[in-house]
Design a protein around this motif. Structure first.
Motif, short mmCIF file in Angstrom:
data_model
loop_
_atom_site.label_atom_id
_atom_site.label_comp_id
_atom_site.label_asym_id
_atom_site.label_seq_id
_atom_site.Cartn_x
_atom_site.Cartn_y
_atom_site.Cartn_z
N GLY A 56 20.46 6.28 1.58
CA GLY A 56 19.22 5.54 1.45
C GLY A 56 18.01 6.44 1.69
O GLY A 56 18.10 7.48 2.34
N ARG A 57 16.88 6.01 1.17
CA ARG A 57 15.64 6.78 1.32
C ARG A 57 14.59 5.90 2.00
O ARG A 57 14.29 4.80 1.52
CB ARG A 57 15.13 7.25 -0.03
N LEU A 58 14.04 6.39 3.09
CA LEU A 58 12.98 5.71 3.81
C LEU A 58 11.67 6.42 3.57
O LEU A 58 11.57 7.63 3.77
CB LEU A 58 13.29 5.68 5.31
N ILE A 59 10.65 5.67 3.12
CA ILE A 59 9.32 6.24 2.88
C ILE A 59 8.33 5.52 3.78
O ILE A 59 8.07 4.32 3.60
CB ILE A 59 8.90 6.11 1.41
N GLU A 60 7.80 6.23 4.77
CA GLU A 60 6.83 5.66 5.69
C GLU A 60 5.41 6.06 5.29
O GLU A 60 5.19 7.04 4.59
CB GLU A 60 7.11 6.13 7.11
N GLY A 61 4.44 5.28 5.77
CA GLY A 61 3.04 5.60 5.52
C GLY A 61 2.56 5.22 4.14
O GLY A 61 1.50 5.66 3.69
N VAL A 62 3.32 4.35 3.45
CA VAL A 62 2.98 3.95 2.08
C VAL A 62 2.95 2.42 2.02
O VAL A 62 3.89 1.76 2.45
CB VAL A 62 4.00 4.50 1.06
N ARG A 63 1.86 1.88 1.51
CA ARG A 63 1.70 0.43 1.44
C ARG A 63 1.85 -0.05 -0.01
O ARG A 63 1.27 0.54 -0.94
CB ARG A 63 0.33 0.01 1.98
N VAL A 64 2.60 -1.12 -0.19
CA VAL A 64 2.75 -1.73 -1.50
C VAL A 64 1.48 -2.51 -1.83
O VAL A 64 1.06 -3.36 -1.06
CB VAL A 64 3.98 -2.64 -1.54
N ARG A 65 0.89 -2.22 -2.98
CA ARG A 65 -0.36 -2.87 -3.38
C ARG A 65 -0.13 -3.98 -4.39
O ARG A 65 -0.89 -4.95 -4.43
CB ARG A 65 -1.32 -1.82 -3.99
N SER A 66 0.90 -3.85 -5.22
CA SER A 66 1.19 -4.91 -6.19
C SER A 66 2.65 -4.82 -6.61
O SER A 66 3.28 -3.76 -6.50
CB SER A 66 0.28 -4.79 -7.42
N GLU B 225 3.50 -0.92 -7.28
CA GLU B 225 2.44 0.07 -7.20
C GLU B 225 2.15 0.31 -5.72
O GLU B 225 1.88 -0.63 -4.97
CB GLU B 225 1.18 -0.42 -7.90
N VAL B 226 2.25 1.55 -5.28
CA VAL B 226 2.07 1.88 -3.88
C VAL B 226 1.05 3.01 -3.75
O VAL B 226 0.80 3.77 -4.69
CB VAL B 226 3.40 2.31 -3.22
N SER B 227 0.44 3.09 -2.58
CA SER B 227 -0.45 4.20 -2.26
C SER B 227 -0.42 4.43 -0.77
O SER B 227 0.00 3.54 0.00
CB SER B 227 -1.88 3.92 -2.75
N PRO B 228 -0.83 5.60 -0.30
CA PRO B 228 -0.82 5.87 1.14
C PRO B 228 -1.60 4.80 1.91
O PRO B 228 -2.65 4.33 1.45
CB PRO B 228 -1.49 7.24 1.25
N ASP B 229 -1.08 4.43 3.06
CA ASP B 229 -1.74 3.38 3.86
C ASP B 229 -3.14 3.77 4.28
O ASP B 229 -4.01 2.92 4.42
CB ASP B 229 -0.89 3.07 5.10
N ASP B 230 -3.38 5.07 4.47
CA ASP B 230 -4.68 5.51 4.94
C ASP B 230 -5.61 5.91 3.80
O ASP B 230 -6.64 6.54 4.02
CB ASP B 230 -4.54 6.66 5.92
N ALA B 231 -5.26 5.55 2.56
CA ALA B 231 -6.12 5.89 1.44
C ALA B 231 -7.47 5.20 1.57
O ALA B 231 -7.56 4.05 2.01
CB ALA B 231 -5.45 5.49 0.12
N ASP B 232 -8.53 5.89 1.21
CA ASP B 232 -9.87 5.31 1.29
C ASP B 232 -10.00 4.10 0.37
O ASP B 232 -10.72 3.15 0.66
CB ASP B 232 -10.93 6.35 0.91
N SER B 233 -9.27 4.11 -0.73
CA SER B 233 -9.27 2.99 -1.68
C SER B 233 -7.83 2.64 -1.99
O SER B 233 -6.99 3.54 -2.11
CB SER B 233 -10.01 3.37 -2.96
N PRO B 234 -7.51 1.35 -2.14
CA PRO B 234 -6.13 0.99 -2.47
C PRO B 234 -5.68 1.53 -3.83
O PRO B 234 -4.49 1.58 -4.11
CB PRO B 234 -6.15 -0.55 -2.47
N ASP B 235 -6.64 1.94 -4.68
CA ASP B 235 -6.29 2.50 -5.99
C ASP B 235 -6.13 4.02 -5.95
O ASP B 235 -5.77 4.63 -6.95
CB ASP B 235 -7.36 2.13 -7.02
#
Length: 503
Positions: A189-199, A209-219
Motif C-alpha cells: 500500500g501507498r500512504l500519501i500525507e500532506g495532500v488534501r482531496v479537493r474534488s 483532484e488533490v493538492s498540498p494541504d498547505d497550498a496558498d490556493s486549492p487549485d
C-alpha cells in the motif's frame, strides 16, 4: 494543543511525491484515521492496489484525539437505538461493535501493543440520571451483553449508581495506527500525507483532484488520482452527494490529562446525565495519567467553550486534589439523526464511492467495524450485521423529526450569522475573535499570540458565517462543522478549502 497521544509523536508530513504523473490504484481511501487505515489494510491483504490520502498526518483527526475507549458499553447508546429501532437492530449494532473490538484487540496482541482490560461504567451523577442508566442496563441485557448494576463504585466523584460491563479495553490509539501503517505498506500500500482531496468525480474509474494541504490556493499544484473505487473515511464526507451533512450533527468535546498524587481511577466511566464527565487512566513512562473529558457542544454554537473547559478542569481538581494538568485537547465527532452509523455507498446503489461516518464518539469499535464491512463489500462478501450500519435505510424515517429540527436550526444559524454582525467591533483582545461589518462587507478578526488575522467569515461549504471557539482558538461554522485556523486555513470539512482572505 496536541493530545496526550500525539504530543510526543507528531511528525511533519513528508513532501508528497506527486510529480511522477497520475496516481492510479484499485481503491483510494481518503483519511488515515482508524476507519481509513483498517479498511486499507484489509484490502491490501487481499491483494488490492490501495492508496491512502491524508490531508495532514496519520491520526491528525478524531482518532488521534479520542479518549481511546474500546467498549461495547457506550453511555446510553444502546437504549437510544432500541427506542428508535428495536432490539433486533441493537443486536446487529452490538455484533458489529463486538467484531470491531475483537479485531482491534487481536491486532494489538499479535503486534505486541499495550491494551488495558478494564471494566466500563455508564453511571448516573445524581438520582435524576438513574432511570437512563437502568434503561441502558436493560438494553445491554436484551442484546446479550453480561452487564450488571453497581449501586456504588470506588471513585472520588458523585456516583448514584450505574451499569457495569466487565473486561472492556482502552488503548493509546497512535501505536495502533502506526502498526496499521507498517502492515499496509508491507502489503504494497501507498500512504500519501500532506495532500488534501479537493474534488471527486466519475463513477468507475473515479477521479480525485488533490493538492498540498498547505497550498496558498486549492487549485495550486493540483494532481489527479484515479481508482476503480473510493472510500471516504474523513469524519464527515467531503462530498455533498448523499447530503450526509444534513443527516449528521457535528459536536466538539474536550479532554484534559492530569498527573495526580496517589492512585488514579482504574475503570472507565462515562456519565449518562449532564454535564458529561468521562474518566479513564493512561499509562505513561512517567506514571499513570488521569484523562477527563466533557464540555461537549454543537460545533460553532457555543458562546464560550473555554468556560465549559474551565468547569471540567475545576471538576477534576475538586475530586482529585493535587491534580496537575499536563495536556489539553479536543476532538470532533458526528452524531447521526437516527443513532446508527452510516457505512456503505455514498448514494443508493453506487458501488464505486463509499462512506463511513456517524460514529457518535465511539470510533474505536465502530471505525474498525466499518473497515470490516466496507472491505468485505468491496471484495464481494457480506456481513449480516452490516445492515445495522447501512448508509441508506428505510428505518431512517425514525430520525426524521430529529433531522427536521436539526436542519431548521441550521437555517436559523445561517440567517443569524449574516444578520447579527451589523456593526463594527473594536479590535479583538488576545485570544479572541469577532465577526463584524455589514452583510456586504463582513470580516472575521482574531488575535492569537500577538498576531492579528483578518479573513472572510463565509464558510466555503454552504455559506455559513463562522464563529470563534475561545477554547481551541479556531473559527467554526455553525451549519455543518467545518473548522478553520486563525488565519483561515482549513482544519476539517465538509469544506474542502479555507476561508478567503479579507482586506
Amino acid at each position: 494543543m496536541p493530545s496526550l497521544w500525539l504530543a510526543d509523536r507528531v511528525e511533519s508530513a513528508s513532501p508528497p511525491a506527486l510529480d511522477d504523473g497520475e496516481v492510479a490504484a484499485d481503491v483510494i481511501v481518503v483519511g488515515a484515521g482508524i476507519t481509513g487505515m483498517t479498511t486499507a489494510v484489509l484490502l491490501a491483504r487481499a491483494g488490492k492496489r490501495v492508496v491512502v490520502v491524508e490531508a495532514r498526518h496519520v491520526g491528525a483527526g478524531t482518532t488521534g484525539n479520542t479518549t481511546g475507549k474500546v467498549s461495547l458499553l457506550q453511555g446510553t447508546k444502546l437504549s437510544r437505538i432500541a427506542a428508535r429501532h428495536g432490539q433486533d437492530v441493537v443486536k446487529g449494532y452490538v455484533t458489529g461493535n463486538l467484531e470491531g473490538r475483537d479485531w482491534l484487540l487481536r491486532h494489538c496482541e499479535d503486534h505486541g501493543l499495550d491494551a488495558q482490560r478494564e471494566d466500563a461504567f455508564s453511571y448516573a451523577q445524581s438520582a435524576s440520571g438513574v432511570a437512563d442508566a437502568r434503561a441502558e442496563l436493560n438494553a445491554c441485557r436484551e442484546a446479550g451483553l453480561p452487564a450488571d448494576w453497581a449501586e456504588e463504585a470506588d471513585v472520588p466523584f458523585p456516583f448514584a449508581g450505574g451499569v457495569r460491563l466487565r473486561d472492556q479495553a482502552q488503548i493509546d490509539p497512535l501505536p495502533f495506527l502506526q502498526s496499521l501503517v507498517v502492515e499496509f505498506e508491507t502489503h504494497g500500500g501507498r500512504l500519501i500525507e500532506g495532500v488534501r482531496v479537493r474534488s471527486v468525480s466519475g463513477n468507475g474509474p473515479v477521479r480525485l483532484e488533490v493538492s498540498p494541504d498547505d497550498a496558498d490556493s486549492p487549485d495550486q499544484n493540483r494532481v489527479s488520482m484515479t481508482a476503480q473505487q473510493c472510500v471516504l473515511a474523513t469524519g464527515i464526507p467531503i462530498l455533498d452527494r448523499g447530503a450526509f451533512f444534513a443527516r449528521l450533527q457535528p459536536s466538539r468535546s474536550y479532554c484534559l490529562a492530569f498527573d495526580v498524587p496517589g492512585d488514579v481511577t482504574r475503570s472507565m466511566f462515562l456519565s449518562v446525565d449532564s454535564p458529561t464527565r468521562s474518566v479513564r487512566y493512561a499509562p505513561r513512562a512517567d506514571g499513570d495519567k488521569l484523562v477527563v473529558g466533557g464540555g461537549g457542544h454543537t460545533v460553532g454554537r457555543a458562546d464560550s467553550p473555554a468556560k465549559s473547559v474551565d468547569q471540567l478542569r475545576r471538576w477534576a481538581e475538586l475530586h482529585y486534589p493535587g491534580a496537575v494538568e499536563t495536556h489539553y485537547w479536543s476532538a470532533q465527532d458526528y452524531s447521526p439523526i437516527d443513532e446508527l452509523p452510516y457505512v456503505g455507498p455514498l448514494t443508493p446503489g453506487n458501488e464505486t464511492l463509499f462512506v463511513a461516518t456517524g460514529f457518535d464518539k465511539w470510533g474505536m469499535t465502530n471505525g474498525v467495524a466499518s473497515g470490516l464491512a466496507l472491505s468485505s463489500r468491496i471484495l464481494g462478501g457480506r456481513m449480516d450485521w452490516a445492515q445495522a450500519f447501512s448508509s441508506w435505510r428505510t428505518r431512517e424515517l425514525a430520525g426524521l423529526g430529529t433531522a427536521v429540527k436539526a436542519n431548521l436550526e441550521v437555517g436559523f444559524h445561517l440567517a443569524k450569522g449574516w444578520v447579527s454582525p451589523i456593526t463594527n467591533h473594536p479590535s479583538p483582545a488576545e485570544g479572541t475573535g469577532v465577526v463584524s461589518g455589514p452583510p456586504w462587507n463582513l470580516h472575521a478578526d482574531c488575535v492569537v499570540d500577538g498576531v492579528h488575522h483578518r479573513t472572510s467569515p463565509v464558510c466555503p461549504h454552504l455559506g455559513g458565517i463562522v464563529s470563534w471557539n475561545d477554547a481551541d482558538q479556531a473559527w467554526e461554522c455553525p451549519l455543518h462543522g467545518s473548522r478553520f485556523s486563525p488565519d483561515g486555513s482549513l482544519l476539517e470539512g465538509p469544506a474542502t478549502h479555507g476561508l478567503s482572505h479579507s482586506g
